[in-house]
Design a protein around this motif. Sequence first.
Motif, PDB file in Angstrom:
ATOM      1  N   SER A  82      48.116  31.503 -31.914  1.00  0.00           N
ATOM      2  CA  SER A  82      47.249  31.011 -30.820  1.00  0.00           C
ATOM      3  C   SER A  82      46.953  29.364 -31.209  1.00  0.00           C
ATOM      4  O   SER A  82      46.865  29.209 -32.349  1.00  0.00           O
ATOM      5  N   SER A  83      46.570  28.947 -30.141  1.00  0.00           N
ATOM      6  CA  SER A  83      46.321  27.562 -29.833  1.00  0.00           C
ATOM      7  C   SER A  83      45.230  26.943 -31.090  1.00  0.00           C
ATOM      8  O   SER A  83      45.213  25.991 -31.615  1.00  0.00           O
ATOM      9  N   SER A  84      44.311  27.905 -31.184  1.00  0.00           N
ATOM     10  CA  SER A  84      42.869  27.493 -32.115  1.00  0.00           C
ATOM     11  C   SER A  84      43.144  27.917 -33.491  1.00  0.00           C
ATOM     12  O   SER A  84      42.256  27.790 -34.259  1.00  0.00           O
ATOM     13  N   SER A  85      44.238  28.626 -33.812  1.00  0.00           N
ATOM     14  CA  SER A  85      44.811  29.061 -35.257  1.00  0.00           C
ATOM     15  C   SER A  85      44.751  27.747 -36.224  1.00  0.00           C
ATOM     16  O   SER A  85      45.099  26.718 -35.862  1.00  0.00           O
ATOM     17  N   ILE A  86      44.454  28.279 -37.433  1.00  0.00           N
ATOM     18  CA  ILE A  86      44.383  27.236 -38.441  1.00  0.00           C
ATOM     19  C   ILE A  86      45.826  27.022 -38.923  1.00  0.00           C
ATOM     20  O   ILE A  86      46.507  27.979 -39.138  1.00  0.00           O
ATOM     21  N   VAL A  87      46.334  25.599 -39.097  1.00  0.00           N
ATOM     22  CA  VAL A  87      47.550  25.308 -39.727  1.00  0.00           C
ATOM     23  C   VAL A  87      47.384  24.873 -41.131  1.00  0.00           C
ATOM     24  O   VAL A  87      46.739  23.894 -41.268  1.00  0.00           O
ATOM     25  N   LEU A  88      47.975  25.489 -42.262  1.00  0.00           N
ATOM     26  CA  LEU A  88      47.506  25.278 -43.345  1.00  0.00           C
ATOM     27  C   LEU A  88      48.132  24.210 -43.948  1.00  0.00           C
ATOM     28  O   LEU A  88      49.584  24.010 -43.626  1.00  0.00           O
ATOM     29  N   SER A  89      47.655  23.096 -44.394  1.00  0.00           N
ATOM     30  CA  SER A  89      48.279  22.166 -45.098  1.00  0.00           C
ATOM     31  C   SER A  89      49.088  22.408 -46.153  1.00  0.00           C
ATOM     32  O   SER A  89      49.106  23.512 -46.521  1.00  0.00           O
ATOM     33  N   TRP A  90      50.167  21.411 -46.494  1.00  0.00           N
ATOM     34  CA  TRP A  90      50.960  21.554 -47.382  1.00  0.00           C
ATOM     35  C   TRP A  90      50.390  21.973 -48.931  1.00  0.00           C
ATOM     36  O   TRP A  90      50.682  22.598 -49.672  1.00  0.00           O
ATOM     37  N   GLU A  91      49.388  20.939 -49.157  1.00  0.00           N
ATOM     38  CA  GLU A  91      48.539  21.188 -50.222  1.00  0.00           C
ATOM     39  C   GLU A  91      47.965  22.494 -50.560  1.00  0.00           C
ATOM     40  O   GLU A  91      47.709  23.158 -51.548  1.00  0.00           O
ATOM     41  N   LYS A  92      47.572  23.054 -49.509  1.00  0.00           N
ATOM     42  CA  LYS A  92      46.737  24.615 -49.389  1.00  0.00           C
ATOM     43  C   LYS A  92      48.010  25.513 -49.534  1.00  0.00           C
ATOM     44  O   LYS A  92      47.781  26.379 -50.363  1.00  0.00           O
ATOM     45  N   ARG A  93      49.096  25.301 -49.076  1.00  0.00           N
ATOM     46  CA  ARG A  93      50.186  26.116 -49.217  1.00  0.00           C
ATOM     47  C   ARG A  93      50.723  26.290 -50.670  1.00  0.00           C
ATOM     48  O   ARG A  93      50.927  27.234 -51.280  1.00  0.00           O
ATOM     49  N   LEU A  94      50.871  25.233 -51.450  1.00  0.00           N
ATOM     50  CA  LEU A  94      51.333  25.156 -52.463  1.00  0.00           C
ATOM     51  C   LEU A  94      50.578  25.785 -53.465  1.00  0.00           C
ATOM     52  O   LEU A  94      50.627  26.601 -54.512  1.00  0.00           O
ATOM     53  N   ASN A  95      49.221  25.595 -53.267  1.00  0.00           N
ATOM     54  CA  ASN A  95      47.992  26.122 -54.280  1.00  0.00           C
ATOM     55  C   ASN A  95      48.049  27.757 -53.849  1.00  0.00           C
ATOM     56  O   ASN A  95      47.826  28.372 -55.005  1.00  0.00           O
ATOM     57  N   ILE A  96      48.189  28.235 -52.740  1.00  0.00           N
ATOM     58  CA  ILE A  96      48.231  29.286 -52.555  1.00  0.00           C
ATOM     59  C   ILE A  96      49.318  30.142 -53.342  1.00  0.00           C
ATOM     60  O   ILE A  96      49.058  31.331 -54.097  1.00  0.00           O
ATOM     61  N   VAL A  97      50.468  29.505 -53.417  1.00  0.00           N
ATOM     62  CA  VAL A  97      51.695  30.262 -54.015  1.00  0.00           C
ATOM     63  C   VAL A  97      51.471  30.089 -55.393  1.00  0.00           C
ATOM     64  O   VAL A  97      51.920  30.997 -56.136  1.00  0.00           O
ATOM     65  N   LEU A  98      51.030  29.232 -55.899  1.00  0.00           N
ATOM     66  CA  LEU A  98      50.711  28.940 -57.283  1.00  0.00           C
ATOM     67  C   LEU A  98      49.562  30.050 -57.873  1.00  0.00           C
ATOM     68  O   LEU A  98      49.880  30.755 -58.891  1.00  0.00           O
ATOM     69  N   GLY A  99      48.627  30.311 -56.833  1.00  0.00           N
ATOM     70  CA  GLY A  99      47.732  31.251 -57.114  1.00  0.00           C
ATOM     71  C   GLY A  99      48.265  32.691 -57.329  1.00  0.00           C
ATOM     72  O   GLY A  99      47.849  33.513 -58.319  1.00  0.00           O
ATOM     73  N   VAL A 100      49.206  33.028 -56.500  1.00  0.00           N
ATOM     74  CA  VAL A 100      49.964  34.298 -56.347  1.00  0.00           C
ATOM     75  C   VAL A 100      50.645  34.464 -57.839  1.00  0.00           C
ATOM     76  O   VAL A 100      50.715  35.257 -58.338  1.00  0.00           O
ATOM     77  N   ALA A 101      51.282  33.282 -58.187  1.00  0.00           N
ATOM     78  CA  ALA A 101      52.127  33.337 -59.261  1.00  0.00           C
ATOM     79  C   ALA A 101      51.314  33.400 -60.500  1.00  0.00           C
ATOM     80  O   ALA A 101      51.615  34.320 -61.523  1.00  0.00           O
ATOM     81  N   SER A 102      50.171  32.888 -60.318  1.00  0.00           N
ATOM     82  CA  SER A 102      49.360  33.237 -61.603  1.00  0.00           C
ATOM     83  C   SER A 102      48.803  34.636 -61.659  1.00  0.00           C
ATOM     84  O   SER A 102      48.681  35.077 -62.808  1.00  0.00           O
ATOM     85  N   ALA A 103      48.594  35.204 -60.606  1.00  0.00           N
ATOM     86  CA  ALA A 103      48.135  36.497 -60.769  1.00  0.00           C
ATOM     87  C   ALA A 103      49.203  37.471 -61.190  1.00  0.00           C
ATOM     88  O   ALA A 103      48.814  38.277 -61.879  1.00  0.00           O
ATOM     89  N   LEU A 104      50.361  37.238 -60.762  1.00  0.00           N
ATOM     90  CA  LEU A 104      51.418  38.253 -61.185  1.00  0.00           C
ATOM     91  C   LEU A 104      51.871  37.935 -62.625  1.00  0.00           C
ATOM     92  O   LEU A 104      52.352  38.810 -63.349  1.00  0.00           O
ATOM     93  N   SER A 105      51.568  36.791 -63.058  1.00  0.00           N
ATOM     94  CA  SER A 105      51.781  36.303 -64.320  1.00  0.00           C
ATOM     95  C   SER A 105      51.059  37.248 -65.241  1.00  0.00           C
ATOM     96  O   SER A 105      51.511  37.899 -66.251  1.00  0.00           O
ATOM     97  N   TYR A 106      49.779  37.196 -64.875  1.00  0.00           N
ATOM     98  CA  TYR A 106      48.749  37.989 -65.771  1.00  0.00           C
ATOM     99  C   TYR A 106      49.166  39.315 -65.583  1.00  0.00           C
ATOM    100  O   TYR A 106      48.922  40.203 -66.591  1.00  0.00           O
TER     101      TYR A 106
END
Length: 687
Positions: A456-480
């Motif tokens: 949708s036109s009103s949808s949020i476009v995640l910034s690159w910084e947020k995307r990198l932080n999200i992937v690192l967060g998932v990596a941290s969870a899986l490492s745990y």
Amino acid sequence: MHSSSFFLFWVTFLLLFNFTFPSHFLPPNNVTLYGDANFQNNAISLTQQVTCISSSSSSSSSSSSSGIGRALYVYPIRFLDPKTNTTASFSCRFSFSIIPSPLCAFGDGFAFLITSNADSFGNDNGYMGLPGPVLSPQDSFFAVEFDTSFDPSLGDINGNHIGIDISSVISFVSVDALSRGIDLKSGRHITTWIEYRDSLKLIRVWAGYSQIRPPSPLIIAQIDLSKQFKDYMHVGFSAANGQGSAIYTVDRWRFKTFESYPSGNPIDVIDEGDCLMCYPEDAGYNSSYSDVDKRKAKIAETALEVGGLVTFVFTVVAIVGIISCFLIKKKRHDGRSKEEHVCTVQRVPMRLALTDIKQATLGFNKNRIVGEGASATVYKGSLPSGGAVAVKRFEKPNRVECARNPFTTEFATMAGCLRHKNLVQLQGWCCEGNELVLVYEYLPNGSLDKILHNNSSSSIVLSWEKRLNIVLGVASALSYLHEECERQIIHRDVKACNILLDAEFNAKLGDFGLAEVYEHSCLAREATIPAGTMGYLAPEYVYSGVPSEKTDVYSFGVVALEVAAGKRPVDNDGCVIVDWVWNLRKKGKLLDAADFRLRGKFNRKEMERMLMVGLSCVHPNHEKRPSVKEAARILKGEAPLPLLPVKKPTVNIRSVFPEASELIDSGGDHSPGFDDSLWMTPRSRFS
């Protein structure tokens, strides 16, 4: 011990305990007997007792007995549908015992038999009454043998083994029964389950002293029985005494043929079929439940409807969980951070009243739904204690499935001191009446899937910084989960819709309904039917059904590519993101994979690292994938880029079954249910 272990122990003990009932009745009209077979003590005795005397007298002793006995269902059963060219799958359950003769060696053994020729017998020495080498070319048979003699000339591994025979008494595959805790010569009552799935070309065999099916098969082998089955086959049992003597008895036999499908029909959720040999309580029941399944179902249904027993179970779990966590704290007093690894009393999820749950969700109002899955619906709620919560309401399980379902698995995993900043936190639970509910912290930004792929036109476009932080967060969870928990946890369902985002767009991994827990020292994994979402599943997992941390790594790699490119794992046009990114790398245009919605506003080195990490994690050869922790170091720039070929490597996935078959362990016991048909004949969708 981890509190999830206590949970599974108590649920198993309280909901799956066994009973014994007297037997009175056996329907002889269903079975045709051959040779020495006879009805005795409400069971089929396949052989007769033989008095062992000198060899000079052996001929006279054998004159009154053929040494061979066979019992077959009275009618042939259709295994091939000529209209659709479809081969039947089947499931079977029976109980047996082997009683030796005093002062005699054991007989040859007995076998469950599916044969095209009811009158084709082998000799009485080493063949268990199975068709011998003179088997006619147009005849064939399949057998699961319970061999109690040792004959190296027939390829026997010992005198106490279980094997699968394909038109030959030399087993296609066999396993030492003693090494799996089953002594065929003990005289004890043993229950066996046999299941063949034609869609998977897979045969599985379980055996145990209890009437509850063990979680792991003794044998699982890849076999195409469509080449062995004729239009109609005879089904039953065969035995022979050979040079020894034993009475082989079989009772409580159930058999069913059915049509299986490659998808949408889980391998464990099947009927066990109609009863060919039943007791009064079996025959009088509308559906074809076994007596154990009925008792389990009755207990489970009562527990769900009344809630008292289940409430007691969870109360015990809470108490034991507290004790367990203190034991873990004491055990882990080795310098690791208490903040990350120690579970305190305050962290134990609390039991909530159903009235509070209904009040929080306005009576499970449809307007409060924020997510729906295959087994549960998630509602946004607000508890009286304050703060928004996500209320996960599970579908009422089938009666025979209630002791093992996504609610049970998820609660057992999450309640066991599973605490990490990048995991969705369990705050409470409720089990009253027919309701099974888990209460989690509420994450206002919903799932990564909805934000990343909302067009949708009103949808949020995640910034690159947020995307990198999200992937690192998932990596941290899986490492745990993979490396830091007391027992390793394989998530098995890492995907964008199971990654939730808090108010600051920090990632939290959730939905542990498919999780598997392992000891770190365990070298062998259990084979399962692959669970998860296509597009995220590692190729070797789809092929072998054996989950590992590297199958989670593959799913993580798909998520990394998905976040970087903004594309689904499989687009509506059928484009697979893994192949698409590999093709761009082959063309030297890897950065063209970056999400166009970023409009070039990203760090090129970081984007390259994420795409390269994604490709290394989805490497077709699982041995060349990094650990999630290693992948995170590359993403952070703390390690060099992985060395990858220019184009996608071609790797032949080796079967876990050498020469198309091998013994491996398999898990999960999902007790089958039954729904219709008379018990007098086996049900078949091919008749």
